[in-house]
Design an enzyme around this catalytic site. Structure first.
Site, PDB file in Angstrom:
ATOM      1  CD  GLU A 144      -4.047   4.119   4.997  1.00  0.00           C
ATOM      2  OE1 GLU A 144      -5.260   4.231   4.962  1.00  0.00           O
ATOM      3  OE2 GLU A 144      -3.098   3.467   4.697  1.00  0.00           O
TER       4      GLU A 144
ATOM      5  CE  LYS B  37      -2.144 -13.756   6.037  1.00  0.00           C
ATOM      6  NZ  LYS B  37      -2.075 -13.012   7.397  1.00  0.00           N
TER       7      LYS B  37
END
Length: 493
Positions: free
Chosen positions: A384, A176
């Site tokens: 992040e 995917k």
């Protein structure tokens, strides 16, 4: 008319069960590129069913490991033959520099060649026992159908790092890909079919993570999930796979330190900092986003990095002279904007960048940014960002910077710049990171294992060790003594 792609299932193209498609956009020009099938649980079930059937079929299960390896070699050859097409597709999809993608495509076949060579090197062992008449040995077996969920920042490389060991070990795969970068992975699967992999061994279902991705994670016939992406999504996948007692390999986020000592070659270190945070527009899990410079060289390093950041050529990623392309999509641009504004609100100084550059194209561009007057407690330093934003901080001693570097929820990578061999080894041993680069940054090889510590992941990618991620260990006991068995209520050994 915009080109339209279905899923690649059981060796051929298949329309989505729900008839729905989504549109992929060029992040530099904002023009529509193509449409891809918006997969759901029905499409995932069709792909997993095909993969399970292929896993059990003699056309795949009956192949020797050596023959599997030859198929991987052939796939590597086909990738090399189609490298320019694949590099261009990837650059158009995610905005990375065409010249960088060409470089990646030159090395990508090595992943297939390396694991093709390992296919017949996975061995069991004979175990000593206390009974000479009993033979005990181990063997490694494929798991079954592996679900691979891959990201948008380096789709081909990160897909190959999962697909190659999984196939070498004898598994079948359902991929995917990210909804932002579907086309190269579909072409990758098509090339696998052309290479001679039996139908159903490599399948691709495109779509959204909450739809196709979730259905893949939850499918009862999936034997393992290999995922690269955000820590939050990885944690959710880990919980769902654990509840079904299947394994997961998770390559997740990072907030990596890049440490420059006063004895370093500062010019080289500055280039390493630039490579660590501005290459790929900072959209890489190994980005060296926390930069620590010893106080004696702090000002020099800061000036060198800022000067180069301000001169980076920003523009069309297809142009040979471009050094920085756009961010991959609108949400990512908004995220970077948010964090830079947050950093300033927290007290950081915007030393360079922090805005949209002057670019003729309308895409998701953001200037290379340097933040100073920051500390390890700020969110802009702890979380992040996944963009071209470096936070640069001074330090005084080795002990201090080691504590600062390890004071993070992440542990993916780290860089150290020093001429001292003793210090290099001390830092490499003490840094809490799965990969440590000394006097270099952002290097990788299919032969070298990668593992994230702490919130940066679980499991190993690359290297021989990754073959064990895609196999299960079986212990076999054989009694070679044909005389009557003794007391049935005593454990044998």
């Amino acid at each position: 008319m915009t080109e339209r792609y279905g899923h690649f299932i059981d060796g051929g193209w298949r329309d989505p069960a729900n008839g729905e498609y989504f549109t992929s956009t060029n992040p530099a020009t904002l023009e529509d590129l193509y449409q891809a099938a918006r997969g759901d649980s029905a499409d995932v079930d069709a792909a997993v069913t095909a993969a399970q059937r292929a896993f059990e079929a003699p056309s795949w299960r009956g192949l020797t490991a050596t023959k599997r390896g030859k198929l991987l070699h052939r796939l590597g050859d086909l990738i090399a033959e189609n490298a320019e097409e694949l590099a261009r597709f990837e650059s158009l999809d995610n905005g990375k520099l065409l010249r960088e993608m060409r470089g990646q495509l030159l090395t990508l076949p090595d992943y297939l060649y390396y694991y093709g060579g390992l296919a017949d090197k996975v061995q069991g062992s004979q175990i000593p026992t206390n009974n000479l008449a009993v033979l005990n040995y181990t063997q490694r077996e494929p798991l079954g159908v592996v679900g691979a969920i891959t990201p948008w920042n380096s789709p081909l490389t990160l897909t190959a790092s999962k697909l190659a060991p999984a196939l070498a070990a004898g598994n079948t795969v359902v991929i995917k890909p990210s909804e932002y970068t579907s086309r190269t992975i579909l072409r990758f699967a098509e090339l696998a079919s052309e290479a001679g992999f039996p139908d159903g061994v490599v399948n691709v279902v495109t779509g959204l993570g909450a739809e196709a991705g979730a259905a893949l994670v939850d499918h009862p016939r999936i034997a393992k999930i290999s995922f690269t992406g955000s820590t939050a999504t990885g944690a959710a996948i880990a919980a769902r796979t654990a509840s079904r007692f299947i394994g997961s390999t998770l390559e997740l986020g990072g907030k990596s330190p890049n440490i420059v000592f006063e004895d370093a070659n500062v010019e080289n270190a500055a280039m390493g900092v630039i490579a660590g945070i501005y290459a790929a527009a900072g959209q890489t899990c190994i980005a060296g986003s926390r930069v620590f410079a010893q106080r004696a060289v702090y000002e020099e390093l800061l000036e060198r990095v800022a000067e180069r950041a301000n001169s980076i050529k920003i523009g069309d990623p297809l142009a040979a002279e471009t050094e920085l392309g756009p961010l991959a999509f609108q949400d990512q641009l908004e995220k970077v904007n948010y964090y830079v504004d947050l950093g300033v609100d927290e007290g950081a100084t915007l030393f360079a960048g922090g805005k949209r550059p002057e670019v003729e194209l309308p895409g998701y561009f953001y200037s290379p940014t340097v933040l100073t007057d920051v500390n390890n407690d700020m969110r802009v330093v702890r979380e992040e960002i996944f963009g071209p934003v470096a936070a640069i901080m001074p330090f005084d001693t080795e002990e201090e910077v080691l504590q600062l570097a390890n004071d993070t929820d992440y542990g993916l990578a780290a860089g150290v710049w020093t001429k001292s061999l003793a210090r290099a080894h001390r830092m490499a041993s003490s840094l809490d990171a799965g990969t440590v680069w000394i006097n270099m940054y952002r290097a990788m090889s299919p032969m070298s294992p990668r593992q994230g510590f702490k919130n940066s992941g679980v499991g190993i990618e690359h290297g021989f060790e990754s073959m064990h991620e895609y196999t299960r260990l079986k212990s076999v006991w054989i009694n070679t003594d044909e005389s009557p068995l003794g007391d049935p209520f005593v454990m044998r050994g």
